[in-house]
Motif scaffolding. Structure first.
Motif, PDB file in Angstrom:
ATOM      1  N   TYR A 252       0.831  -1.203   0.000  1.00 24.65           N
ATOM      2  CA  TYR A 252       0.000   0.000   0.000  1.00 24.65           C
ATOM      3  C   TYR A 252       0.865   1.252   0.000  1.00 24.65           C
ATOM      4  O   TYR A 252       1.935   1.289   0.607  1.00 24.65           O
ATOM      5  CB  TYR A 252      -0.921   0.009   1.228  1.00 24.65           C
ATOM      6  CG  TYR A 252      -1.928  -1.117   1.240  1.00 24.65           C
ATOM      7  CD1 TYR A 252      -3.180  -0.956   0.667  1.00 24.65           C
ATOM      8  CD2 TYR A 252      -1.621  -2.353   1.824  1.00 24.65           C
ATOM      9  CE1 TYR A 252      -4.114  -1.985   0.676  1.00 24.65           C
ATOM     10  CE2 TYR A 252      -2.550  -3.389   1.837  1.00 24.65           C
ATOM     11  CZ  TYR A 252      -3.796  -3.194   1.265  1.00 24.65           C
ATOM     12  OH  TYR A 252      -4.700  -4.222   1.269  1.00 24.65           O
ATOM     13  N   GLY A 253       0.378   2.302  -0.659  1.00 26.63           N
ATOM     14  CA  GLY A 253       1.064   3.577  -0.692  1.00 26.63           C
ATOM     15  C   GLY A 253       0.723   4.426   0.514  1.00 26.63           C
ATOM     16  O   GLY A 253      -0.042   4.014   1.405  1.00 26.63           O
ATOM     17  N   ALA A 254       1.273   5.639   0.550  1.00 28.98           N
ATOM     18  CA  ALA A 254       1.078   6.536   1.690  1.00 28.98           C
ATOM     19  C   ALA A 254      -0.384   6.901   1.891  1.00 28.98           C
ATOM     20  O   ALA A 254      -0.827   7.142   3.024  1.00 28.98           O
ATOM     21  CB  ALA A 254       1.910   7.802   1.488  1.00 28.98           C
ATOM     22  N   GLU A 257      -3.652   3.550  -0.937  1.00 29.42           N
ATOM     23  CA  GLU A 257      -3.991   2.897  -2.195  1.00 29.42           C
ATOM     24  C   GLU A 257      -3.054   1.717  -2.440  1.00 29.42           C
ATOM     25  O   GLU A 257      -1.910   1.710  -1.978  1.00 29.42           O
ATOM     26  CB  GLU A 257      -3.920   3.887  -3.362  1.00 29.42           C
ATOM     27  CG  GLU A 257      -2.527   4.208  -3.876  1.00 29.42           C
ATOM     28  CD  GLU A 257      -1.747   5.195  -3.026  1.00 29.42           C
ATOM     29  OE1 GLU A 257      -0.643   5.597  -3.447  1.00 29.42           O
ATOM     30  OE2 GLU A 257      -2.243   5.556  -1.927  1.00 29.42           O
ATOM     31  N   ILE A 258      -3.548   0.734  -3.176  1.00 30.43           N
ATOM     32  CA  ILE A 258      -2.722  -0.425  -3.513  1.00 30.43           C
ATOM     33  C   ILE A 258      -1.730  -0.032  -4.601  1.00 30.43           C
ATOM     34  O   ILE A 258      -2.118   0.458  -5.657  1.00 30.43           O
ATOM     35  CB  ILE A 258      -3.593  -1.606  -3.981  1.00 30.43           C
ATOM     36  CG1 ILE A 258      -4.493  -2.088  -2.849  1.00 30.43           C
ATOM     37  CG2 ILE A 258      -2.723  -2.759  -4.494  1.00 30.43           C
ATOM     38  CD1 ILE A 258      -5.490  -3.151  -3.271  1.00 30.43           C
ATOM     39  N   THR A 259      -0.456  -0.221  -4.330  1.00 28.06           N
ATOM     40  CA  THR A 259       0.572   0.074  -5.334  1.00 28.06           C
ATOM     41  C   THR A 259       1.106  -1.187  -6.000  1.00 28.06           C
ATOM     42  O   THR A 259       1.654  -1.130  -7.105  1.00 28.06           O
ATOM     43  CB  THR A 259       1.750   0.825  -4.691  1.00 28.06           C
ATOM     44  OG1 THR A 259       2.318   0.026  -3.632  1.00 28.06           O
ATOM     45  CG2 THR A 259       1.289   2.162  -4.108  1.00 28.06           C
ATOM     46  N   MET A 279       2.867 -12.298 -15.353  1.00 34.41           N
ATOM     47  CA  MET A 279       2.069 -11.225 -14.787  1.00 34.41           C
ATOM     48  C   MET A 279       2.923 -10.211 -14.027  1.00 34.41           C
ATOM     49  O   MET A 279       2.512  -9.067 -13.818  1.00 34.41           O
ATOM     50  CB  MET A 279       0.987 -11.788 -13.858  1.00 34.41           C
ATOM     51  CG  MET A 279      -0.030 -12.668 -14.541  1.00 34.41           C
ATOM     52  SD  MET A 279      -1.415 -13.087 -13.452  1.00 34.41           S
ATOM     53  CE  MET A 279      -2.244 -11.506 -13.366  1.00 34.41           C
ATOM     54  N   LYS A 280       4.108 -10.623 -13.627  1.00 32.58           N
ATOM     55  CA  LYS A 280       4.978  -9.748 -12.839  1.00 32.58           C
ATOM     56  C   LYS A 280       5.800  -8.801 -13.704  1.00 32.58           C
ATOM     57  O   LYS A 280       6.638  -8.056 -13.195  1.00 32.58           O
ATOM     58  CB  LYS A 280       5.871 -10.604 -11.935  1.00 32.58           C
ATOM     59  CG  LYS A 280       5.054 -11.338 -10.876  1.00 32.58           C
ATOM     60  CD  LYS A 280       5.862 -12.304 -10.047  1.00 32.58           C
ATOM     61  CE  LYS A 280       4.959 -13.008  -9.036  1.00 32.58           C
ATOM     62  NZ  LYS A 280       5.645 -14.056  -8.270  1.00 32.58           N
ATOM     63  N   LYS A 281       5.540  -8.822 -15.013  1.00 35.77           N
ATOM     64  CA  LYS A 281       6.222  -7.882 -15.899  1.00 35.77           C
ATOM     65  C   LYS A 281       5.678  -6.468 -15.742  1.00 35.77           C
ATOM     66  O   LYS A 281       6.281  -5.506 -16.219  1.00 35.77           O
ATOM     67  CB  LYS A 281       6.084  -8.349 -17.355  1.00 35.77           C
ATOM     68  CG  LYS A 281       6.833  -9.647 -17.625  1.00 35.77           C
ATOM     69  CD  LYS A 281       6.731 -10.085 -19.084  1.00 35.77           C
ATOM     70  CE  LYS A 281       7.529 -11.361 -19.316  1.00 35.77           C
ATOM     71  NZ  LYS A 281       7.471 -11.809 -20.733  1.00 35.77           N
ATOM     72  N   SER A 282       4.522  -6.345 -15.081  1.00 35.54           N
ATOM     73  CA  SER A 282       3.942  -5.027 -14.806  1.00 35.54           C
ATOM     74  C   SER A 282       3.205  -5.090 -13.477  1.00 35.54           C
ATOM     75  O   SER A 282       2.438  -6.025 -13.232  1.00 35.54           O
ATOM     76  CB  SER A 282       2.973  -4.615 -15.913  1.00 35.54           C
ATOM     77  OG  SER A 282       2.217  -3.480 -15.533  1.00 35.54           O
ATOM     78  N   ASP A 283       3.431  -4.081 -12.612  1.00 39.22           N
ATOM     79  CA  ASP A 283       2.718  -4.033 -11.335  1.00 39.22           C
ATOM     80  C   ASP A 283       1.219  -3.926 -11.549  1.00 39.22           C
ATOM     81  O   ASP A 283       0.423  -4.359 -10.707  1.00 39.22           O
ATOM     82  CB  ASP A 283       3.199  -2.841 -10.504  1.00 39.22           C
ATOM     83  CG  ASP A 283       4.617  -3.046  -9.952  1.00 39.22           C
ATOM     84  OD1 ASP A 283       5.107  -4.194 -10.001  1.00 39.22           O
ATOM     85  OD2 ASP A 283       5.222  -2.057  -9.493  1.00 39.22           O
ATOM     86  N   GLU A 284       0.819  -3.324 -12.673  1.00 39.37           N
ATOM     87  CA  GLU A 284      -0.603  -3.150 -12.955  1.00 39.37           C
ATOM     88  C   GLU A 284      -1.321  -4.483 -13.104  1.00 39.37           C
ATOM     89  O   GLU A 284      -2.478  -4.617 -12.710  1.00 39.37           O
ATOM     90  CB  GLU A 284      -0.795  -2.316 -14.229  1.00 39.37           C
ATOM     91  CG  GLU A 284      -0.540  -0.841 -14.047  1.00 39.37           C
ATOM     92  CD  GLU A 284      -1.488  -0.217 -13.015  1.00 39.37           C
ATOM     93  OE1 GLU A 284      -2.708  -0.449 -13.113  1.00 39.37           O
ATOM     94  OE2 GLU A 284      -0.989   0.467 -12.106  1.00 39.37           O
ATOM     95  N   TYR A 285      -0.639  -5.475 -13.681  1.00 41.21           N
ATOM     96  CA  TYR A 285      -1.288  -6.758 -13.939  1.00 41.21           C
ATOM     97  C   TYR A 285      -1.707  -7.437 -12.634  1.00 41.21           C
ATOM     98  O   TYR A 285      -2.819  -7.971 -12.522  1.00 41.21           O
ATOM     99  CB  TYR A 285      -0.358  -7.673 -14.727  1.00 41.21           C
ATOM    100  CG  TYR A 285       0.004  -7.159 -16.101  1.00 41.21           C
ATOM    101  CD1 TYR A 285      -0.688  -6.110 -16.689  1.00 41.21           C
ATOM    102  CD2 TYR A 285       1.055  -7.716 -16.828  1.00 41.21           C
ATOM    103  CE1 TYR A 285      -0.355  -5.634 -17.944  1.00 41.21           C
ATOM    104  CE2 TYR A 285       1.401  -7.253 -18.101  1.00 41.21           C
ATOM    105  CZ  TYR A 285       0.689  -6.207 -18.637  1.00 41.21           C
ATOM    106  OH  TYR A 285       1.020  -5.742 -19.883  1.00 41.21           O
ATOM    107  N   LYS A 287      -2.217  -5.961  -9.745  1.00 38.41           N
ATOM    108  CA  LYS A 287      -3.264  -5.161  -9.099  1.00 38.41           C
ATOM    109  C   LYS A 287      -4.620  -5.433  -9.737  1.00 38.41           C
ATOM    110  O   LYS A 287      -5.631  -5.544  -9.032  1.00 38.41           O
ATOM    111  CB  LYS A 287      -2.924  -3.668  -9.210  1.00 38.41           C
ATOM    112  CG  LYS A 287      -1.815  -3.214  -8.284  1.00 38.41           C
ATOM    113  CD  LYS A 287      -1.784  -1.695  -8.147  1.00 38.41           C
ATOM    114  CE  LYS A 287      -1.455  -1.000  -9.434  1.00 38.41           C
ATOM    115  NZ  LYS A 287      -1.399   0.465  -9.270  1.00 38.41           N
ATOM    116  N   ILE A 288      -4.646  -5.530 -11.068  1.00 43.75           N
ATOM    117  CA  ILE A 288      -5.911  -5.816 -11.765  1.00 43.75           C
ATOM    118  C   ILE A 288      -6.450  -7.174 -11.324  1.00 43.75           C
ATOM    119  O   ILE A 288      -7.650  -7.322 -11.034  1.00 43.75           O
ATOM    120  CB  ILE A 288      -5.694  -5.773 -13.289  1.00 43.75           C
ATOM    121  CG1 ILE A 288      -5.432  -4.332 -13.747  1.00 43.75           C
ATOM    122  CG2 ILE A 288      -6.910  -6.344 -14.022  1.00 43.75           C
ATOM    123  CD1 ILE A 288      -4.972  -4.223 -15.194  1.00 43.75           C
TER     124      ILE A 288
END
Length: 345
Positions: A252-254, A257-259, A279-285, A287-288
């Protein structure tokens, strides 16, 4: 039991019909195996690889082997082929895959050499209706190696990777054999994945959680739920997804939110790969995946907590789409069911 009839019907609708859809896959598989056995030894012989028809080892893998395939388009099937050859002499895995493609060449097929396999696609009216993935392995000095590398892979991106496809089959079958509810839960997870990721752009395919990953997570996280009325798939699915969500490492960020949200699951046999590595090639993947699965969980919790079968069905429909039938609204004189309270977390 809440939504028992609806889940039974839904499962029957999404389960592949072995007498119809699967029969076509079986027919295509038999044809491919026959062509490989008839043509591949001669093609390999031209490249100093001496094998006979009986040397080729061809067998099913994946969801078809486990009987967890669902009705989606295109249908798919995984069929492994093991070829005895010296991987130290024949180092170029791309070349071996090309020999397999040559053996299967036909005007009615499209054949692609992908990173993990050779894929044979079948089309009707311009639309892909089914494909068969053929991972190609080398048997060398008693060990099995998977041919890694797409057709145009550069040096360093194609190689032989030690693997154990039959051991993987055995391991997964040991987990699922006799587990009817677990097999249904895996099909539900695959249907959820299909609904939520079916419109994913081609350049973002790595964000889609692999089916083997969902299956392995289900093995670890499955909770069997049954009452005097029979097996309760709604509650079992909710609890299983809750357990899967708990497997994520969430940052989680400051601002709260989930980072980042990562999940890891290794193959139970060689090469012990993390099946979620793409899936670990992007943090977005990650989180989605986490957010979509958490939303499904909340919808299932809502369904479990609803006293109305109609309202519970509406919540489940948010998970699976309109194929899941919603019971009609109860009349004012209908009896209400006991409401159980489940919390999220």
């Amino acid at each position: 039991m809440k939504l028992k009839k609806q889940f039974e019907k839904f499962h029957n609708d999404i389960k592949i019909d072995r007498d119809q859809e699967a029969a076509t896959l079986t027919e295509k598989r038999k044809i491919l195996q026959s062509e490989l056995e008839d043509k591949l030894p001669g093609i390999l012989d031209k490249h100093d690889i001496k094998v006979t028809k009986s040397d080729l080892d061809i067998f099913d893998q994946g969801s078809y082997k486990l009987n967890t395939t669902i009705v989606v388009t295109p249908y798919d099937r995984d069929v492994a082929i093991i070829i005895p050859l010296d991987k130290n002499i024949h180092k170029d895995t791309r070349a071996i895959k090309k020999y397999v493609r040559e053996a299967l060449k036909h005007n009615n097929r499209t054949i692609d050499i992908k990173e993990p396999c050779v894929t044979v696609k079948y089309f009707e009216d311009g639309e892909e209706v089914m494909h068969i993935d053929l991972p190609v392995y080398a048997l060398h000095e008693g060990k099995v190696y998977l041919a890694r590398g797409s057709e145009f892979a550069t040096e360093g991106n194609y190689f032989w990777e030690e693997a154990d496809p039959k051991g993987l089959n055995d391991s997964m079958l040991n987990c699922i054999t006799g587990q009817g509810q677990m097999r249904r839960i895996i099909r539900y997870l695959k249907k959820w994945k299909y609904e939520k990721y079916k419109n994913t752009a081609d350049d973002k395919k790595n964000q889609i959680p692999p089916s083997i990953g969902l299956t392995l997570l289900a093995f670890d996280c499955f909770e069997k739920v049954a009452t005097s009325e029979g097996e309760d798939d709604l509650t079992a699915l909710m609890k299983t997804i809750q357990n899967i969500v708990n497997q994520f490492d969430v940052t989680y960020g400051a601002n709260g939110e989930i980072t980042k949200a990562e999940i890891t699951k290794y193959l139970p046999v060689k090469p012990w790969t993390d099946v979620f590595f793409k899936m670990k090639k992007s943090d977005e993947y990650g989180k989605i995946f986490y957010n979509r699965l958490s939303k499904a969980l909340q919808n299932l919790i809502d369904a479990c907590n609803e006293s109305s079968e109609h309202d519970a069905g509406l919540s489940v429909q948010k998970v699976f789409g309109e194929e899941f039938e919603v019971p009609p609204k109860e009349t004012s004189c209908s009896s209400t069911s006991t409401k159980k309270e489940y919390s999220f977390g």
